[in-house]
Scaffold this motif. Structure first.
Motif, PDB file in Angstrom:
ATOM      1  N   TYR A 109      40.202  36.258  44.911  1.00  0.00           N
ATOM      2  CA  TYR A 109      40.602  35.359  43.837  1.00  0.00           C
ATOM      3  C   TYR A 109      39.397  35.058  42.956  1.00  0.00           C
ATOM      4  O   TYR A 109      38.271  34.903  43.433  1.00  0.00           O
ATOM      5  CB  TYR A 109      41.159  34.051  44.398  1.00  0.00           C
ATOM      6  CG  TYR A 109      42.550  34.192  44.986  1.00  0.00           C
ATOM      7  CD1 TYR A 109      43.661  34.281  44.151  1.00  0.00           C
ATOM      8  CD2 TYR A 109      42.757  34.230  46.360  1.00  0.00           C
ATOM      9  CE1 TYR A 109      44.944  34.410  44.680  1.00  0.00           C
ATOM     10  CE2 TYR A 109      44.034  34.356  46.895  1.00  0.00           C
ATOM     11  CZ  TYR A 109      45.118  34.454  46.052  1.00  0.00           C
ATOM     12  OH  TYR A 109      46.384  34.586  46.571  1.00  0.00           O
ATOM     13  N   THR A 110      39.630  34.958  41.658  1.00  0.00           N
ATOM     14  CA  THR A 110      38.528  34.648  40.749  1.00  0.00           C
ATOM     15  C   THR A 110      38.184  33.159  40.844  1.00  0.00           C
ATOM     16  O   THR A 110      39.008  32.334  41.270  1.00  0.00           O
ATOM     17  CB  THR A 110      38.902  34.971  39.296  1.00  0.00           C
ATOM     18  OG1 THR A 110      39.966  34.106  38.875  1.00  0.00           O
ATOM     19  CG2 THR A 110      39.345  36.425  39.165  1.00  0.00           C
ATOM     20  N   GLN A 111      36.971  32.838  40.414  1.00  0.00           N
ATOM     21  CA  GLN A 111      36.558  31.439  40.423  1.00  0.00           C
ATOM     22  C   GLN A 111      37.424  30.610  39.481  1.00  0.00           C
ATOM     23  O   GLN A 111      37.696  29.436  39.740  1.00  0.00           O
ATOM     24  CB  GLN A 111      35.086  31.344  40.053  1.00  0.00           C
ATOM     25  CG  GLN A 111      34.173  31.977  41.097  1.00  0.00           C
ATOM     26  CD  GLN A 111      32.705  31.910  40.736  1.00  0.00           C
ATOM     27  OE1 GLN A 111      32.327  31.322  39.729  1.00  0.00           O
ATOM     28  NE2 GLN A 111      31.868  32.534  41.564  1.00  0.00           N
ATOM     29  N   ALA A 112      37.871  31.211  38.407  1.00  0.00           N
ATOM     30  CA  ALA A 112      38.745  30.507  37.471  1.00  0.00           C
ATOM     31  C   ALA A 112      40.089  30.178  38.125  1.00  0.00           C
ATOM     32  O   ALA A 112      40.632  29.073  37.947  1.00  0.00           O
ATOM     33  CB  ALA A 112      38.963  31.348  36.218  1.00  0.00           C
ATOM     34  N   GLU A 113      40.642  31.104  38.893  1.00  0.00           N
ATOM     35  CA  GLU A 113      41.910  30.866  39.585  1.00  0.00           C
ATOM     36  C   GLU A 113      41.763  29.750  40.615  1.00  0.00           C
ATOM     37  O   GLU A 113      42.647  28.901  40.778  1.00  0.00           O
ATOM     38  CB  GLU A 113      42.384  32.159  40.263  1.00  0.00           C
ATOM     39  CG  GLU A 113      42.861  33.229  39.298  1.00  0.00           C
ATOM     40  CD  GLU A 113      43.108  34.567  39.974  1.00  0.00           C
ATOM     41  OE1 GLU A 113      43.973  35.324  39.498  1.00  0.00           O
ATOM     42  OE2 GLU A 113      42.417  34.866  40.990  1.00  0.00           O
ATOM     43  N   ILE A 114      40.637  29.761  41.331  1.00  0.00           N
ATOM     44  CA  ILE A 114      40.378  28.719  42.326  1.00  0.00           C
ATOM     45  C   ILE A 114      40.220  27.359  41.654  1.00  0.00           C
ATOM     46  O   ILE A 114      40.723  26.345  42.153  1.00  0.00           O
ATOM     47  CB  ILE A 114      39.118  29.069  43.148  1.00  0.00           C
ATOM     48  CG1 ILE A 114      39.364  30.354  43.953  1.00  0.00           C
ATOM     49  CG2 ILE A 114      38.721  27.927  44.079  1.00  0.00           C
ATOM     50  CD1 ILE A 114      38.117  30.929  44.590  1.00  0.00           C
ATOM     51  N   ALA A 115      39.547  27.335  40.513  1.00  0.00           N
ATOM     52  CA  ALA A 115      39.347  26.085  39.788  1.00  0.00           C
ATOM     53  C   ALA A 115      40.681  25.473  39.367  1.00  0.00           C
ATOM     54  O   ALA A 115      40.891  24.259  39.505  1.00  0.00           O
ATOM     55  CB  ALA A 115      38.466  26.333  38.567  1.00  0.00           C
ATOM     56  N   VAL A 116      41.591  26.291  38.893  1.00  0.00           N
ATOM     57  CA  VAL A 116      42.910  25.795  38.485  1.00  0.00           C
ATOM     58  C   VAL A 116      43.675  25.263  39.684  1.00  0.00           C
ATOM     59  O   VAL A 116      44.307  24.200  39.622  1.00  0.00           O
ATOM     60  CB  VAL A 116      43.713  26.915  37.783  1.00  0.00           C
ATOM     61  CG1 VAL A 116      45.161  26.477  37.549  1.00  0.00           C
ATOM     62  CG2 VAL A 116      43.058  27.294  36.467  1.00  0.00           C
ATOM     63  N   ALA A 117      43.619  26.007  40.810  1.00  0.00           N
ATOM     64  CA  ALA A 117      44.365  25.611  42.007  1.00  0.00           C
ATOM     65  C   ALA A 117      43.884  24.272  42.565  1.00  0.00           C
ATOM     66  O   ALA A 117      44.682  23.485  43.090  1.00  0.00           O
ATOM     67  CB  ALA A 117      44.243  26.692  43.077  1.00  0.00           C
TER      68      ALA A 117
END
Length: 289
Positions: free
Chosen positions: A257-265
Motif C-alpha cells: 500500500y502507498t503511504q498516501a493510501e495509508i494516510a487516507v485510511a
C-alpha cells in the motif's frame, strides 16, 4: 509496459476476450465468423481445451474456456495469430488485427461459471443487435438449446447437466435461465483485481499462484496484490500508537500500500505517515544490528 496477470494451472476456467485494434471490426462478414469458429475448433482440439460458451460480436469475442493443461496463453497465441493470418489474407491487408494482449478472467467453477455462460450469450441482446437470441447464429446459445447443430469445438454437456438429467428438459430450463438474465446486473461487479471472479475461499486458494507474480513488476499491482487484506482489516485491532505504527509499516512494505493510501485510511497527513514509517524502519534496523 504493463502486461495482464496470467494464472495458469490444470483444470482452470477462464472468461476470455479480445478486441479489434483501435476497436475496429474483427468480423466483416459471415465468412470471417465461420473462419473464426473453425479456427477455435482447431485450437480446442490441438490444446485439449473445453469450450463451454462463446459469442462473436463485431469488434470482439467472448469465450468460456476450460484448460485441462496449463496452456491458455499458448492456445490464445495460436487462435488470434492464425485467425489474423486468415483475415488478412482474405481481405488483402497486413498488420495487427487485435488490440494488444487478450484479456482473461480466472473463474471459480461452482460459483460463477454458469452465470458467465449466460452473460456471454446475452451480449447481442444487451447490445441491441437482436431482440431474441434465436435470431443470432454466432454464439453457443442456439446449439445449446438445440435449434442449430453443435459446432466442432463446443461442449454443451456440462452446461446442460446443471439443469436436468435428460437433454430435452435441460435445454428448456437452460433457455429459461438465460431469459431470466436479461436486465440483471453484470457479474463483473464482484471481480477481484480485474483478474479473478470467485468467492473469498477461491481467492485464498489462488494465493500460491499470486505469490509467483509478486516480483513481476510489469503485472499491475492491483492484480499482483489482490489477495492482500484491506487497510480496514490491517488496522481493525489497532489499540495503541505502537501497534498502529507497526501495522503501517506492514501495510506499506509487506502488502504494497502507498503511504498516501495509508494516510487516507488513518486520517493522517501524508508527511506524518512517511515520518512514522521511516522511524519504525530505522528502529527495526537498529534492533537487527
Amino acid at each position: 509496459m504493463s502486461r495482464p496477470l496470467r494464472i495458469e494451472f490444470p483444470g482452470a476456467f477462464y472468461h476470455v476476450t479480445s478486441r479489434g485494434n483501435a476497436r475496429k471490426k474483427i468480423f466483416l462478414n459471415d465468412i470471417d465468423r465461420e473462419s473464426f469458429v473453425e479456427t477455435l475448433a482447431w485450437v480446442v482440439e490441438r490444446f485439449g481445451w473445453v469450450c463451454h460458451a462463446y459469442c462473436l460480436m463485431d469488434n470482439h469475442f467472448h469465450l468460456l474456456i476450460e484448460t485441462p493443461k496449463p496452456n491458455l496463453s499458448m492456445g490464445m497465441r495460436q487462435l488470434n495469430g492464425v485467425y489474423t493470418q486468415r483475415f488478412n489474407r482474405r481481405h488483402k491487408r497486413v498488420g495487427h488485427l487485435f488490440q494488444g494482449r487478450f484479456k482473461s478472467i480466472l473463474v471459480e467453477q461452482d460459483s460463477y461459471l454458469l452465470e458467465l455462460c449466460r452473460y456471454i450469450v446475452l451480449n447481442p441482446v444487451r447490445a441491441n443487435m437482436v431482440a431474441s437470441l434465436d435470431e443470432y447464429p454466432w454464439s453457443s446459445y442456439r446449439a445449446t438449446v438445440g435449434s442449430s447443430p453443435i459446432p466442432s469445438g463446443l461442449t454443451i454437456d456440462w452446461v446442460l447437466e446443471q439443469f436436468a438429467k435428460t437433454r430435452v428438459v435441460a435445454r428448456k430450463r437452460y433457455a429459461a435461465f438465460v431469459a431470466e438474465g436479461v436486465g440483471k446486473k453484470s457479474p463483473w461487479t464482484e471481480l477481484k483485481g480485474q483478474a479473478l471472479l470467485g468467492s473469498e475461499k477461491f481467492i485464498k486458494q489462488m494465493e500460491p499462484h499470486l505469490q509467483e507474480h509478486l516480483s513481476v513488476r510489469e503485472v499491475p499491482k492491483r492484480q499482483r496484490l489482490m489477495h492482500r487484506p484491506t487497510l480496514a482489516q490491517l488496522f481493525a485491532d489497532v489499540k495503541t500508537k505502537a501497534i498502529r505504527n507497526q501495522a503501517m509499516v506492514k501495510a506499506h512494505l509487506e502488502y504494497g500500500y502507498t503511504q498516501a493510501e495509508i494516510a487516507v485510511a488513518l486520517d493522517l497527513h501524508y508527511a506524518s505517515v512517511s515520518r512514522i514509517i521511516k522511524e519504525v524502519e530505522s528502529d527495526m534496523l537498529k534492533y537487527k544490528m
